[in-house]
Each structure stands twice: as structure tokens, then as C-alpha cells.
Scaffold this active site. Structure first.
Site, PDB file in Angstrom:
ATOM      1  N   ASN A   9       0.872  -1.174   0.000  1.00 42.27           N
ATOM      2  CA  ASN A   9       0.000   0.000   0.000  1.00 42.27           C
ATOM      3  C   ASN A   9       0.910   1.226   0.000  1.00 42.27           C
ATOM      4  O   ASN A   9       1.466   1.584   1.032  1.00 42.27           O
ATOM      5  CB  ASN A   9      -0.905  -0.020   1.238  1.00 42.27           C
ATOM      6  CG  ASN A   9      -1.771   1.230   1.332  1.00 42.27           C
ATOM      7  OD1 ASN A   9      -1.796   2.052   0.406  1.00 42.27           O
ATOM      8  ND2 ASN A   9      -2.472   1.383   2.437  1.00 42.27           N
ATOM      9  N   LYS A  11       0.078   4.228  -0.346  1.00 41.38           N
ATOM     10  CA  LYS A  11      -0.578   5.412   0.230  1.00 41.38           C
ATOM     11  C   LYS A  11      -0.358   6.637  -0.684  1.00 41.38           C
ATOM     12  O   LYS A  11      -0.330   6.490  -1.897  1.00 41.38           O
ATOM     13  CB  LYS A  11      -0.100   5.632   1.667  1.00 41.38           C
ATOM     14  CG  LYS A  11      -0.287   4.363   2.517  1.00 41.38           C
ATOM     15  CD  LYS A  11      -0.087   4.564   3.996  1.00 41.38           C
ATOM     16  CE  LYS A  11      -0.297   3.241   4.718  1.00 41.38           C
ATOM     17  NZ  LYS A  11      -0.206   3.368   6.168  1.00 41.38           N
ATOM     18  N   HIS A  93      -9.628   1.271   4.687  1.00 39.83           N
ATOM     19  CA  HIS A  93      -8.371   1.505   5.405  1.00 39.83           C
ATOM     20  C   HIS A  93      -8.616   2.461   6.574  1.00 39.83           C
ATOM     21  O   HIS A  93      -9.418   3.393   6.462  1.00 39.83           O
ATOM     22  CB  HIS A  93      -7.317   2.083   4.453  1.00 39.83           C
ATOM     23  CG  HIS A  93      -5.955   2.035   5.055  1.00 39.83           C
ATOM     24  ND1 HIS A  93      -5.533   2.967   5.983  1.00 39.83           N
ATOM     25  CD2 HIS A  93      -4.941   1.153   4.914  1.00 39.83           C
ATOM     26  CE1 HIS A  93      -4.307   2.645   6.371  1.00 39.83           C
ATOM     27  NE2 HIS A  93      -3.917   1.548   5.744  1.00 39.83           N
ATOM     28  N   GLU A  95      -6.982   4.848   7.691  1.00 33.71           N
ATOM     29  CA  GLU A  95      -6.724   6.271   7.402  1.00 33.71           C
ATOM     30  C   GLU A  95      -7.949   6.906   6.745  1.00 33.71           C
ATOM     31  O   GLU A  95      -8.231   8.090   6.954  1.00 33.71           O
ATOM     32  CB  GLU A  95      -5.461   6.407   6.530  1.00 33.71           C
ATOM     33  CG  GLU A  95      -4.211   6.135   7.369  1.00 33.71           C
ATOM     34  CD  GLU A  95      -3.039   5.558   6.623  1.00 33.71           C
ATOM     35  OE1 GLU A  95      -3.030   5.553   5.381  1.00 33.71           O
ATOM     36  OE2 GLU A  95      -2.109   5.077   7.307  1.00 33.71           O
ATOM     37  N   GLU A 167      -5.413  -4.677  10.554  1.00 35.70           N
ATOM     38  CA  GLU A 167      -4.414  -3.634  10.782  1.00 35.70           C
ATOM     39  C   GLU A 167      -4.768  -2.872  12.057  1.00 35.70           C
ATOM     40  O   GLU A 167      -5.605  -1.946  12.020  1.00 35.70           O
ATOM     41  CB  GLU A 167      -4.395  -2.649   9.607  1.00 35.70           C
ATOM     42  CG  GLU A 167      -4.041  -3.288   8.284  1.00 35.70           C
ATOM     43  CD  GLU A 167      -3.479  -2.280   7.294  1.00 35.70           C
ATOM     44  OE1 GLU A 167      -2.405  -2.539   6.746  1.00 35.70           O
ATOM     45  OE2 GLU A 167      -4.107  -1.221   7.080  1.00 35.70           O
ATOM     46  N   GLY A 173       2.376   2.686  10.909  1.00 35.50           N
ATOM     47  CA  GLY A 173       3.325   3.788  10.790  1.00 35.50           C
ATOM     48  C   GLY A 173       3.996   4.172  12.098  1.00 35.50           C
ATOM     49  O   GLY A 173       4.598   5.235  12.208  1.00 35.50           O
ATOM     50  N   SER A 214       3.307  -1.624  10.516  1.00 37.10           N
ATOM     51  CA  SER A 214       4.757  -1.623  10.753  1.00 37.10           C
ATOM     52  C   SER A 214       5.433  -2.946  10.378  1.00 37.10           C
ATOM     53  O   SER A 214       6.420  -3.358  11.004  1.00 37.10           O
ATOM     54  CB  SER A 214       5.068  -1.247  12.207  1.00 37.10           C
ATOM     55  OG  SER A 214       4.603   0.065  12.477  1.00 37.10           O
TER      56      SER A 214
HETATM   57  P1  13P Z   1       2.869   0.760   7.712  1.00 33.93           P
HETATM   58  O1  13P Z   1       3.410  -0.548   7.171  1.00 33.93           O
HETATM   59  O2  13P Z   1       3.584   1.954   7.194  1.00 33.93           O
HETATM   60  O3  13P Z   1       2.732   0.705   9.207  1.00 33.93           O
HETATM   61  O4  13P Z   1       1.375   0.884   7.131  1.00 33.93           O
HETATM   62  C1  13P Z   1       0.515  -0.193   7.241  1.00 33.93           C
HETATM   63  C2  13P Z   1      -0.685   0.075   6.448  1.00 33.93           C
HETATM   64  O5  13P Z   1      -1.473   0.946   6.786  1.00 33.93           O
HETATM   65  C3  13P Z   1      -0.892  -0.694   5.224  1.00 33.93           C
HETATM   66  O6  13P Z   1      -2.169  -0.512   4.721  1.00 33.93           O
END
Ligand code: 13P
Length: 266
Positions: A9, A11, A93, A95, A167, A173, A214
Site C-alpha cells: 500500500n 498510500k 483503510h 486512514e 491492521e 506507521g 509496521s
Molecule cells: P505501515 O506498514 O507503514 O505501518 O502501514 C501499514 C498500512 O497501513 C498498510 O495498509
């Protein structure tokens, strides 16, 4: 036998000028048998990534779709518009739940649009830290699943290759991961919710559950050692070819072990 999947991903990172080259580099560095690889760049980079990955056995995914088919929705992209650009899509997601106020009902509508457009969905679920600390993680995730999946056509979802990504929000992150035991327990709770609450019965066992939050090449082995976890949905580390190479190489070990356990070649 469930597939082993490493989904990137990206992002809101990369541009149309650099995404293709990054995707091609990752594809070349991750040629391992038995691992399903998916790269999900920003919408605007989909065409470049698709072109860079032509003939490379790496799927392209979007990071979202709108819940309507078309019309007066400024700035939005519908599932049918992704035809020829992407075959997978990430939905729900955290976010987007946090920043765009997506709720389970809306995510369920997006899911229905995605599968009717022939996209393979990755539905993201996960609790925030306060919910985990209050011992409510399983309850929160079960509520998210019920909200998005109740009344959905189970057969259509299974035929679409429906995937769930667990997640935990506090692990995204942050450099902090769930323990592999907690992630595995959640993967089992997810399948139990599908089987019992949502009436999927034994079909729940065929749904891949990924861990995200992470994930790196250094820690993915802990998660892939868990039978109930089928791969990773990776953010930050998925932008680094070395990291992707390490994660997919480790995933290939699990894919091979699973195939051997079933008496099949990887
Ligand atoms: P990170 O691997 O940067 O923690 O992000 C995970 C994520 O949100 C994947 O969709």
C-alpha cells in the site's frame, strides 16, 4: 490451501514519473514462486504501474473506490473506471475511516461495487489503542466485519477472492507491531465471526487474512509463522525494494511449506 499474499500500500507516495520504475524494480527483486504480489499505488500512478508490470505476474490495486457507479461526485473514482488499470482494491483503510469518516455501512457499499466491477477487495479492519487496552479489540473488529458484510452475497465475495487485512490502528506507521500471537488470535476471531455471526460456515476458512502495521522484512517472519496469517499489507516498507525483496522471500518460505504440507509443488 490459502494463498500467501504480500500487498504493497503505497498510500499518498510516488508520482506518475517515478512509480513505474519503482514497481518494475520491486517486481524484478521479488520473483519468488508461490507468493501473490500486489502493488497499490495512488490512482494517478495506476497506468504507469500497470505498464511497468505488464507480463510480470504482479497485480495492481487501487487504494479506494467510490460507492456509486458514476455521477456528480467531484474528485471521486468509481469501481468501473478502474477497468484495465487495477484488479485489486483496498477498502476501509483506517486512514480513510479516520480522515474521510468512512463507516462500515459505506465500506460495505464500496465492497459491493468493487466485486460487481470484478475487483478483488482487501477489506481493512482494526482497533485503536484505547479499544485494545480496554480488551475490546475482537468486539470492535467483529462489529466492523458485520457492518460491512451483513447481507452481502457470500458466493460473490468468495469468487472475487475476498481478502481481509487486520491492521491495528496503533501499529500503523508507528514502528510498533501487534505480537504475532495477538495477530493470529485476531485472524482466528475474524474467521469465527465470518463463520458464525455472518453464516459463512466452513467458507470462512478459505478467506485469507493479512496482518498490517509496521511490517518489515525483519518482523514479517513472526507473522508468517502463524498458520492463521496469510501475508502482509505493507505501508512504509513497501516503498523500499530491499524490504520488499526480504518480505517476499520470507513469504515464499511459508508458501513452499504450505504447498509441501498439501503434497503440492509451490
Ligand atoms: P505501515 O506498514 O507503514 O505501518 O502501514 C501499514 C498500512 O497501513 C498498510 O495498509
Amino acid at each position: 490451501m490459502r494463498p500467501v499474499i504480500i500487498a504493497a500500500n503505497w498510500k499518498m507516495n510516488t508520482t506518475p514519473a517515478d512509480a513505474g520504475e519503482l514497481a518494475a524494480t520491486i517486481a524484478a527483486r521479488t520473483e519468488e514462486p508461490g507468493v501473490v504480489r500486489v502493488i497499490c499505488p495512488p490512482y494517478i500512478c495506476l497506468a504507469a504501474v500497470r505498464d511497468a508490470l505488464a507480463g510480470k505476474n504482479v497485480a495492481v490495486g487501487a487504494q479506494n473506490v467510490h460507492h456509486e457507479q458514476g455521477g456528480a461526485y467531484t474528485g471521486e473514482i468509481s469501481a468501473s473506471m478502474l477497468a484495465g488499470l487495477a484488479t485489486w482494491v483496498i477498502l476501509g483503510h483506517s486512514e480513510r475511516r479516520r480522515d474521510e469518516f468512512e463507516d462500515d455501512e459505506l465500506i460495505g457499499k464500496k465492497l459491493a461495487r468493487a466485486i460487481s466491477a470484478g475487483l478483488r477487495p482487501i477489506l481493512c479492519v482494526g482497533e485503536v489503542l484505547a479499544e485494545r487496552e480496554a480488551g475490546r479489540a475482537v468486539e470492535v473488529v467483529a462489529t466492523q466485519l458485520r457492518g460491512a458484510l451483513v447481507g452481502k452475497d457470500v458466493e460473490a465475495l468468495l469468487n472475487a477472492g475476498f481478502v481481509i487485512a487486520y491492521e491495528p490502528v496503533w501499529a500503523i506507521g508507528t514502528g510498533r507491531t501487534a505480537s504475532s500471537a495477538d495477530a493470529a488470535a485476531m485472524a482466528e476471531a475474524i474467521r469465527a465471526t465470518l463463520a458464525a455471526d455472518l453464516g459463512w460456515g466452513h467458507n470462512a476458512e478459505s478467506v485469507p487474512v493479512l496482518y498490517g502495521g509496521s511490517v518489515t522484512s525483519a518482523n514479517i517472519g513472526e507473522f508468517l509463522a502463524e498458520h492463521s496469517i496469510d501475508g502482509g499489507l505493507v505501508g512504509g516498507a513497501s516503498l523500499k525494494p530491499d524490504e520488499m525483496a526480504g518480505m517476499v522471500a520470507r513469504a515464499a518460505v511459508t508458501a513452499k511449506a504450505r504447498a509441501a504440507a498439501e503434497g503440492k509443488p509451490a
